[in-house]
Design an enzyme around this catalytic site. Structure first.
Site, PDB file in Angstrom:
ATOM      1  N   ARG A   1      47.274 -80.900  53.537  1.00 31.73           N
ATOM      2  CA  ARG A   1      45.823 -80.731  53.574  1.00 31.73           C
ATOM      3  C   ARG A   1      45.511 -79.479  54.371  1.00 31.73           C
ATOM      4  O   ARG A   1      46.216 -79.153  55.336  1.00 31.73           O
ATOM      5  CB  ARG A   1      45.148 -81.924  54.259  1.00 31.73           C
ATOM      6  CG  ARG A   1      44.972 -83.133  53.369  1.00 31.73           C
ATOM      7  CD  ARG A   1      43.874 -82.914  52.316  1.00 31.73           C
ATOM      8  NE  ARG A   1      43.680 -84.070  51.491  1.00 31.73           N
ATOM      9  CZ  ARG A   1      44.321 -84.336  50.338  1.00 31.73           C
ATOM     10  NH1 ARG A   1      45.224 -83.490  49.889  1.00 31.73           N
ATOM     11  NH2 ARG A   1      44.038 -85.407  49.651  1.00 31.73           N
TER      12      ARG A   1
ATOM     13  N   HIS B   1      44.938 -75.424  45.741  1.00 28.15           N
ATOM     14  CA  HIS B   1      45.081 -76.890  45.881  1.00 28.15           C
ATOM     15  C   HIS B   1      45.516 -77.484  44.535  1.00 28.15           C
ATOM     16  O   HIS B   1      44.850 -78.363  43.979  1.00 28.15           O
ATOM     17  CB  HIS B   1      43.766 -77.524  46.362  1.00 28.15           C
ATOM     18  CG  HIS B   1      43.962 -78.912  46.906  1.00 28.15           C
ATOM     19  ND1 HIS B   1      43.303 -79.398  48.006  1.00 28.15           N
ATOM     20  CD2 HIS B   1      44.755 -79.935  46.488  1.00 28.15           C
ATOM     21  CE1 HIS B   1      43.657 -80.643  48.235  1.00 28.15           C
ATOM     22  NE2 HIS B   1      44.552 -80.993  47.318  1.00 28.15           N
TER      23      HIS B   1
HETATM   24  P1  NDP Z   1      52.846 -90.955  52.552  1.00 32.18           P
HETATM   25  O1  NDP Z   1      51.815 -91.802  53.208  1.00 32.18           O
HETATM   26  O2  NDP Z   1      53.829 -91.607  51.651  1.00 32.18           O
HETATM   27  O3  NDP Z   1      53.651 -90.140  53.648  1.00 32.18           O
HETATM   28  C1  NDP Z   1      53.040 -89.573  54.759  1.00 32.18           C
HETATM   29  C2  NDP Z   1      54.103 -89.143  55.745  1.00 32.18           C
HETATM   30  O4  NDP Z   1      53.478 -88.503  56.864  1.00 32.18           O
HETATM   31  C3  NDP Z   1      54.884 -90.339  56.316  1.00 32.18           C
HETATM   32  O5  NDP Z   1      56.230 -89.997  56.510  1.00 32.18           O
HETATM   33  C4  NDP Z   1      54.203 -90.569  57.659  1.00 32.18           C
HETATM   34  O6  NDP Z   1      55.030 -91.196  58.641  1.00 32.18           O
HETATM   35  C5  NDP Z   1      53.918 -89.131  58.061  1.00 32.18           C
HETATM   36  N1  NDP Z   1      52.894 -89.085  59.092  1.00 32.18           N
HETATM   37  C6  NDP Z   1      51.624 -89.532  59.064  1.00 32.18           C
HETATM   38  N2  NDP Z   1      51.004 -89.330  60.240  1.00 32.18           N
HETATM   39  C7  NDP Z   1      51.923 -88.749  61.050  1.00 32.18           C
HETATM   40  C8  NDP Z   1      51.908 -88.333  62.397  1.00 32.18           C
HETATM   41  N3  NDP Z   1      50.825 -88.465  63.181  1.00 32.18           N
HETATM   42  N4  NDP Z   1      53.035 -87.799  62.903  1.00 32.18           N
HETATM   43  C9  NDP Z   1      54.145 -87.677  62.140  1.00 32.18           C
HETATM   44  N5  NDP Z   1      54.224 -88.054  60.842  1.00 32.18           N
HETATM   45  C10 NDP Z   1      53.123 -88.587  60.312  1.00 32.18           C
HETATM   46  O7  NDP Z   1      52.022 -89.829  51.773  1.00 32.18           O
HETATM   47  P2  NDP Z   1      52.499 -88.954  50.504  1.00 32.18           P
HETATM   48  O8  NDP Z   1      53.844 -88.440  50.751  1.00 32.18           O
HETATM   49  O9  NDP Z   1      52.246 -89.715  49.264  1.00 32.18           O
HETATM   50  O10 NDP Z   1      51.418 -87.769  50.555  1.00 32.18           O
HETATM   51  C11 NDP Z   1      51.330 -86.915  51.668  1.00 32.18           C
HETATM   52  C12 NDP Z   1      50.077 -86.054  51.601  1.00 32.18           C
HETATM   53  O11 NDP Z   1      50.214 -85.043  50.601  1.00 32.18           O
HETATM   54  C13 NDP Z   1      48.793 -86.767  51.183  1.00 32.18           C
HETATM   55  O12 NDP Z   1      48.228 -87.472  52.250  1.00 32.18           O
HETATM   56  C14 NDP Z   1      47.911 -85.608  50.743  1.00 32.18           C
HETATM   57  O13 NDP Z   1      47.174 -85.131  51.833  1.00 32.18           O
HETATM   58  C15 NDP Z   1      48.916 -84.542  50.292  1.00 32.18           C
HETATM   59  N6  NDP Z   1      48.834 -84.267  48.865  1.00 32.18           N
HETATM   60  C16 NDP Z   1      48.497 -82.991  48.469  1.00 32.18           C
HETATM   61  C17 NDP Z   1      48.442 -82.671  47.146  1.00 32.18           C
HETATM   62  C18 NDP Z   1      48.191 -81.280  46.704  1.00 32.18           C
HETATM   63  O14 NDP Z   1      47.995 -81.048  45.507  1.00 32.18           O
HETATM   64  N7  NDP Z   1      48.188 -80.314  47.576  1.00 32.18           N
HETATM   65  C19 NDP Z   1      48.702 -83.678  46.103  1.00 32.18           C
HETATM   66  C20 NDP Z   1      49.089 -84.957  46.619  1.00 32.18           C
HETATM   67  C21 NDP Z   1      49.137 -85.230  47.960  1.00 32.18           C
HETATM   68  P3  NDP Z   1      55.626 -92.673  58.409  1.00 32.18           P
HETATM   69  O15 NDP Z   1      56.757 -92.494  57.414  1.00 32.18           O
HETATM   70  O16 NDP Z   1      56.089 -93.066  59.742  1.00 32.18           O
HETATM   71  O17 NDP Z   1      54.503 -93.502  57.863  1.00 32.18           O
HETATM   72  C1  OXD Z   2      45.917 -85.747  46.549  1.00 36.58           C
HETATM   73  C2  OXD Z   2      45.475 -84.395  46.182  1.00 36.58           C
HETATM   74  O1  OXD Z   2      45.762 -86.150  47.686  1.00 36.58           O
HETATM   75  O2  OXD Z   2      45.368 -84.104  44.976  1.00 36.58           O
HETATM   76  O3  OXD Z   2      46.465 -86.427  45.656  1.00 36.58           O
HETATM   77  O4  OXD Z   2      45.262 -83.575  47.043  1.00 36.58           O
END
Ligand code: NDP
Ligand code: OXD
Length: 314
Positions: free
Chosen positions: A229, A277
């Site tokens: 993000r 994005h």
């Molecule tokens: P998940 O919820 O599966 O994974 C999130 C990861 O981040 C987990 O490993 C989590 O830790 C870690 N995390 C969260 N908070 C913290 C913190 N404070 N400190 C350290 N680690 C942290 O999400 P996804 O992998 O499915 O997606 C990740 C992000 O990708 C989405 O939230 C979105 O913002 C972004 N995204 C962007 C897109 C784009 O087109 N640019 C498309 C799709 C997604 P833990 O394993 O311990 O829970």
């Molecule tokens: C998502 C994105 O969070 O598209 O899936 O950014």
């Protein structure tokens, strides 16, 4: 069961074209794009992306909110959100797109794509030294981070992951929490950010963090790739880090302000690769069937999957 007898869906979207979502969802259920007032009792589900504030707060029979994206910051930012389960996107199609994006950007930096494109413009024939052994650190080691790690390892990269809670994954050195961050960064040459945006992660990709990456490597410096993000990062700190060579290059899919303002120096920076994005785009053809399956399952008394932990914020 006929569509009219199943729970109705409110399509609560801004910044997305609702038409294809409407067409696919309405094959199986009644879908509306506007409720009959704030306390409409006929709405059972919301399919949401940046819903208007208050829109969902008083619907008395709302059973669940389905996010159109993997990230849910756009839903949780509404302080009036009712206390119903929120389902986020976990889908092979989205994961494959993100894996492609990460692999593409890692390989492009690793194989000197930015340098060679600039050289080609000037018809310069000069071989850059091979980058050699490189460690990719994935910050946010969840669904998307783990899938990317698998493919990166298959391409020969040493891979490490950083998460909030302890995780383990075959072949990957894992770190977690605040105490794990410094050692994670100190051994990372290419940083891939796939974190969700939460109170804890806002602004985390700042100059201080970037200056802890490993610079003494075959790339000639550290590389940042952010597809999580925009508000995870400080755009100005990235520019500062590029200018003093704390960072050698960056690929940015997300920005503090989107669309990226035309005045942003990131647009023209010779060592920055910008995408709008678009790393992984939610495709209704792949995601609507998963949403409809979950609604059917819930109505058969089954639990919902891929629920957001509201306390953790993702
Ligand atoms: P998940 O919820 O599966 O994974 C999130 C990861 O981040 C987990 O490993 C989590 O830790 C870690 N995390 C969260 N908070 C913290 C913190 N404070 N400190 C350290 N680690 C942290 O999400 P996804 O992998 O499915 O997606 C990740 C992000 O990708 C989405 O939230 C979105 O913002 C972004 N995204 C962007 C897109 C784009 O087109 N640019 C498309 C799709 C997604 P833990 O394993 O311990 O829970
Ligand atoms: C998502 C994105 O969070 O598209 O899936 O950014």
């Amino acid at each position: 069961m006929a569509a009219k007898d199943k729970g109705r869906i409110l399509l609560a979207m801004t910044g997305y074209n609702p038409r294809p979502w409407y067409d696919l969802l309405s094959k199986e259920r009644t879908v509306v794009t506007q409720s009959d007032g704030p306390a409409d009792p006929t709405i059972h589900y919301a399919v949401a992306w940046k819903q208007k504030p208050n829109l969902l707060s008083n619907l008395p029979n709302l059973r669940a909110i389905f996010s159109v994206g993997a990230g849910v910051d756009h839903i949780l930012s509404d302080p009036t959100l009712p206390d119903v389960p929120i389902v986020r996107v976990v889908a092979d199609n989205l994961t494959e797109q993100m894996t492609n994006y990460v692999l593409w950007r890692v390989l492009d930096h690793y194989r000197r794509g930015l340098t060679y494109r600039a050289q080609q413009k000037r018809k310069v024939w000069r071989e850059a030294p091979p980058a050699g052994d490189i460690t990719v650190g994935i910050m946010g080691f969840g669904e998307l981070g783990r899938a990317a790690a698998k493919v990166l390892m298959a391409c020969g990269f040493t891979t490490r992951g950083w998460s909030r809670t302890k995780q383990s994954f075959d072949g990957v050195e894992t770190y977690h929490g605040e105490e794990g961050l410094k050692p994670f960064l100190n051994g990372t040459d290419i940083l891939v950010v796939l974190l969700p945006l939460t109170q804890q992660t806002t602004g985390i990709v700042n100059y201080r963090l970037l200056s802890q990456l490993r610079r003494n490597n075959g790339l000639g410096g550290a590389v940042l790739i952010n597809a999580g993000r925009g508000r995870l990062q400080k755009d100005a700190d990235i520019l500062r880090a590029l200018d003093d060579e704390t960072l050698i290059e960056a690929s940015l899919d997300v920005f503090e302000v989107e669309p990226l303002p035309r005045t942003s120096p990131l647009w023209n920076h010779p060592r920055v690769f910008v995408t709008p994005h678009a790393a992984a785009v939610s495709d209704p053809a792949h995601l609507v069937p998963l949403m409809l399956d979950q609604m059917d399952a819930l109505e058969r008394g089954k639990p919902l999957k891929n629920l957001v932990d509201r306390k953790a914020g993702y």
